[in-house]
Design an enzyme around this catalytic site. Structure first.
Site, PDB file in Angstrom:
ATOM      1  CD  GLU A 197      -0.340   5.282  -4.214  1.00  0.00           C
ATOM      2  OE1 GLU A 197      -1.076   4.299  -4.427  1.00  0.00           O
ATOM      3  OE2 GLU A 197       0.107   5.552  -3.084  1.00  0.00           O
TER       4      GLU A 197
ATOM      5  CG  ASP B 143      -7.787   4.579   0.262  1.00  0.00           C
ATOM      6  OD1 ASP B 143      -7.728   3.338   0.365  1.00  0.00           O
ATOM      7  OD2 ASP B 143      -6.921   5.337   0.717  1.00  0.00           O
TER       8      ASP B 143
ATOM      9  CG  ASP C  95      -2.077   0.903   1.170  1.00  0.00           C
ATOM     10  OD1 ASP C  95      -2.291   1.515   0.113  1.00  0.00           O
ATOM     11  OD2 ASP C  95      -2.797   1.013   2.180  1.00  0.00           O
TER      12      ASP C  95
END
Length: 799
Positions: A408, A483, A405
């Site tokens: 990015e 999300d 997670d």
């Protein structure tokens, strides 16, 4: 952000007249007066690469996206010089390059234009950063449609849209928001019933404009790097998608348990809470295979540690969960806490493995643990070190999967939500700034994680899931859409994102069922479960700050609906596993939008809701509250309503009534759908019978069932079972032939064959040319029969 209007600014430069060319085997180089070189490489007859340089020479050719194991080859390559243009011919297309300005046009062998340059390649010197802003514009044909580009939260058909590709943490994103977590710069164009594709392999921030600013112009551009794109010709969309998927790579088969149902929340802790959740699944008999631990399982959010207060003996807990059929998946983020007593931090510091700013210090940013440094996963030595960190988690504690997670990479309390652009990366020996490495950071983290989990899980198969990804990430990892929000709009978005990801080469994807942010109603959760079980990755996940989001949080009716649909998924596991096998072997998307299924039917070009699950099941979710049915479009062919077995003619719109515990599901006539008995988890039971639901058709149809040991690598040594069923239906007769490949012996010995839609009463049955009594096959009023699994031909004759 550069706008399309700026493509026309006065600083733009263009190639001038071509003065010479040369051929080097499969590559043709064109040289212009103003020092531009265009290199065209023929990889296949329908796959052509275009590279442009403005420097007079090409930089080192390197890509993280391209699967280097893929072989290429072509049947024909001719280069012809005419007075005003050059022509490159293959057996599928020919490519014209104008001598005057190096503009390119690509035509099929009948001479019809597939894709032609408008302004073509042009560029603008970027003195701020050094290098160029590289640009390409193409003519768009009348009635052209556009698809692909990964998990964009927009209408499936991108005509009239502009999108941005920059991996970004977008908590509670909304419809049409740009950019999102993933970067897949690949799109499919469709016009005049011919399909082509463009893959712009450039990891800088990129933009695509599909006739948004100028009605008949499609353009794409990047804030740096090279104009480097691949052109794919169909003419079928399936040809474009499978060729792209071969080029960027396919995953290995996942273990079958990963195709079961998974439960997740931020966060399940302590151990007693985890056990309470898993026990409730077994008590309510809702099948479940995966249980997830979010960041709170760690000691102060330090990766590769455990909070001993919450989880005093993780090895014991994981073993006890495994005994009950649950596989434990844990989260690992890229941010490594700056802590001189933390062993992971010390190792990285000693070996100089962290990303650095341009003037020397390590990149520092705030994430969950507080101040962190970040490994440079573009460095092979760092990936090797990172892989080794998984030994304890996987080999010793017994964790079965890892969830990456925040990769990015996400950084808190800074305007861009990520690293500043001056951060430096190794980029596998091609040093660069974060402007170039940003979009592939998450993929390289997932790659390093994959290599570690695979090493320590062996002889079992690894399971990785990532939030951020670039083209080619599918070789290492599954993914989810980030999300999302508990809203009806997001249910619509999730449906489209899965179809788009599937046709963009990343099939093993799902959304957070029920929504991550905010609280779903029981009705919304039920409708999301009904859709989610038809997505390749199936997981409920929520932020946890708004209440409970387990299936039993919404009352008895929703529990029953969840159980019904999750049980259906578990029954369909052999069908889903076969879908995956087709994806792994042939690059076939597991979910197919209707336009992919039938691009000749104009009605499919703007359909968003309906999709084909595998090859033979049509799903149409309910996307509005209080619905007692919905209008939907049935594509070509005839389809059986799964719930009623009613046969309905396709290529038309119709109203389908449903109950709250149903959504419209249809099965293509002639299909043979394999089903397992309901299990509470994969491998719970061995069974002696495989059910085959056979849907009658007047005509022929092929179906396949792929099986193996459900984990491990023996299938690579021929220990698999691939059954191909050829169905041939006549007025008063059915012939089913079975062809078998592979040496794997299934645990079952019989098929239970359910005959659906039979238009006649059975008079006689022959198996492998021998007549059998109706009593022996246990045929009864329900039209099912039980026969040996190794039959070659089943012949059913009616009155």
């Amino acid at each position: 952000m550069i706008t399309n209007t700026e493509l026309e600014n006065k600083g733009d430069q263009y190639p001038s007249r071509i003065i010479s060319f040369e051929q080097d085997v499969d590559s043709i180089f064109f040289y212009t007066e103003n020092n531009i070189i265009l290199k065209i490489t023929i990889l296949r007859d329908s796959l052509i690469r275009f590279r442009y340089t403005t420097k007079g020479y090409f930089s080192k050719d390197f890509s993280y996206a391209i699967d280097k194991t893929q072989s290429h080859g072509y049947n024909q390559l001719d280069v012809i010089e005419e007075s005003t243009f050059y022509m490159i011919k293959t057996s599928k297309v020919f490519c014209k390059i104008n001598k005057k300005d190096a503009k390119v046009g690509i035509f099929d062998i009948d001479g019809s234009a597939i894709l032609e340059d408008e302004n073509g390649f042009h560029w603008e010197e970027c003195y701020e950063h050094g290098g160029n802003i590289v640009k390409m514009s193409k003519h768009s044909k009348d009635g052209e449609s556009f698809y692909g580009l990964g998990d964009k939260a927009s209408h499936l058909n991108l005509k009239g849209k502009r999108v941005e590709n920059w991996a970004m943490d977008q908590y509670a994103f909304h419809k049409d928001q740009e950019p999102l977590y993933k970067v897949v710069p690949f799109y499919i164009g469709l016009h005049h019933n011919k399909s082509y594709g463009i893959f712009f392999d450039n990891t800088f921030k990129t933009f695509f404009d599909f006739c948004h600013e100028r009605r008949n112009v499609t353009s794409f551009w990047a804030e740096g790097g090279e104009m480097n794109y691949y052109f794919f010709y169909g003419p079928k969309m399936s040809d474009v998608v499978t060729t792209y998927t071969h080029l960027t790579g396919k995953p290995e088969l996942p273990p079958m348990w990963t195709l079961g149902y998974h439960q997740c929340k931020w966060s399940y802790y302590p151990e007693s809470k985890v056990k309470e959740i898993t026990s409730k699944f077994r008590e309510l008999k809702i099948p479940c295979d995966g249980i997830y631990l979010d960041i709170d399982y760690m000691d102060g959010f330090r990766c590769f540690t455990w909070n001993k207060e919450y989880f005093p003996d993780p090895k014991r807990m994981v073993a006890e969960l495994a005994k009950d059929g649950f596989k434990t998946v844990v989260i690992i983020d890229p941010g490594i806490k700056i802590d001189k007593d933390y062993w992971v931090y010390k190792e990285a510091l000693e070996n100089d493995y962290f990303c650095k700013r341009a003037d020397g210090p390590y990149m520092k940013g705030k994430v969950w643990p507080g101040e962190c440094n970040f490994p440079d996963y573009t460095n092979p030595a760092v990936r090797e070190w990172w892989a080794g960190l998984f030994k304890e988690l996987i080999s010793e504690i017994g964790v079965k999967g890892v969830w990456n997670d925040m990769n990015e990479p996400a950084v808190m309390e800074v305007p861009g939500k990520t690293f500043p652009p001056d951060v430096r990366h190794d980029y596998d020996g091609n040093p660069c700034s974060h402007r170039k490495a940003h979009n592939i950071y998450g993929t390289q983290m997932a790659r390093a994680t994959y290599e570690g989990v695979k090493r320590f899980a062996y002889p079992k198969r690894p399971f990785i899931i990532t939030r951020s990804a670039y083209s080619g990430a599918q070789r290492y990892t599954s993914s989810w859409t980030g999300d999302n929000v508990a809203s009806w709009e997001h249910l619509w978005i999730a449906n489209i994102q899965m179809q788009r990801m599937s046709m963009s080469g990343m099939g093993f994807t799902g959304s957070d069922i029920g929504g991550f942010a905010e609280q779903p109603s029981g009705e919304l959760y039920a409708r999301w479960i009904q859709l989610g079980v038809f997505h390749p990755f199936c997981r409920t996940h929520s932020s946890g700050d708004h209440g409970e989001q387990e299936p039993w949080s919404f009352g008895t009716e929703v529990i029953d609906i969840t159980r019904k649909f999750v049980e259906l998924r578990y029954q369909l596991l052999p069908y889903l596993y076969t879908m995956f096998w087709n994806y792994v072997n042939d690059g076939t998307p597991m979910l197919k939008p209707l336009v992919y299924f039938d691009q000749e039917d104009m009605h499919t070009h703007y359909r968003t809701d309906e999709f084909i699950f595998g090859n033979q099941i049509l799903v149409c979710p309910i996307l509005e509250p209080n619905a007692q049915g919905r209008r939907m479009y049935l594509p070509k062919g005839n389809w059986y309503n799964y719930w009623t077995n009613e046969l309905v003619e396709g290529k038309r719109e119709l109203w389908v009534s449903t109950k709250f515990d149903e959504i419209p599901v249809f099965v293509k006539e002639g299909s043979i759908i394999p089903k397992y008995p309901v299990q509470q988890y994969v491998g719970e039971m061995q069974f002696d019978e495989l059910t085959l639901d056979v849907y009658y058709k007047l005509g022929k149809e092929k179906s396949t069932v792929y099986e193996d040991a459900q984990d491990g690598y023996d299938y690579n040594k021929g220990r698999f079972s691939l059954r191909t069923f050829s169905f041939n239906g006549k007025d008063k007769e059915i012939i089913i032939q079975q062809h078998k490949e592979g040496t794997f012996e299934t645990t079952y010995s019989k098929f239970k064959i359910n005959l659906k839609g039979l238009p006649f009463k059975v008079k006689k049955i022959e198996i492998d040319n021998e007549k059998v009594t109706l009593e022996k096959v246990q045929l009864n009023g329900d039209n099912f029969l039980i026969i040996d699994k190794d039959f070659s031909e089943l012949h059913i004759i009616g009155i």
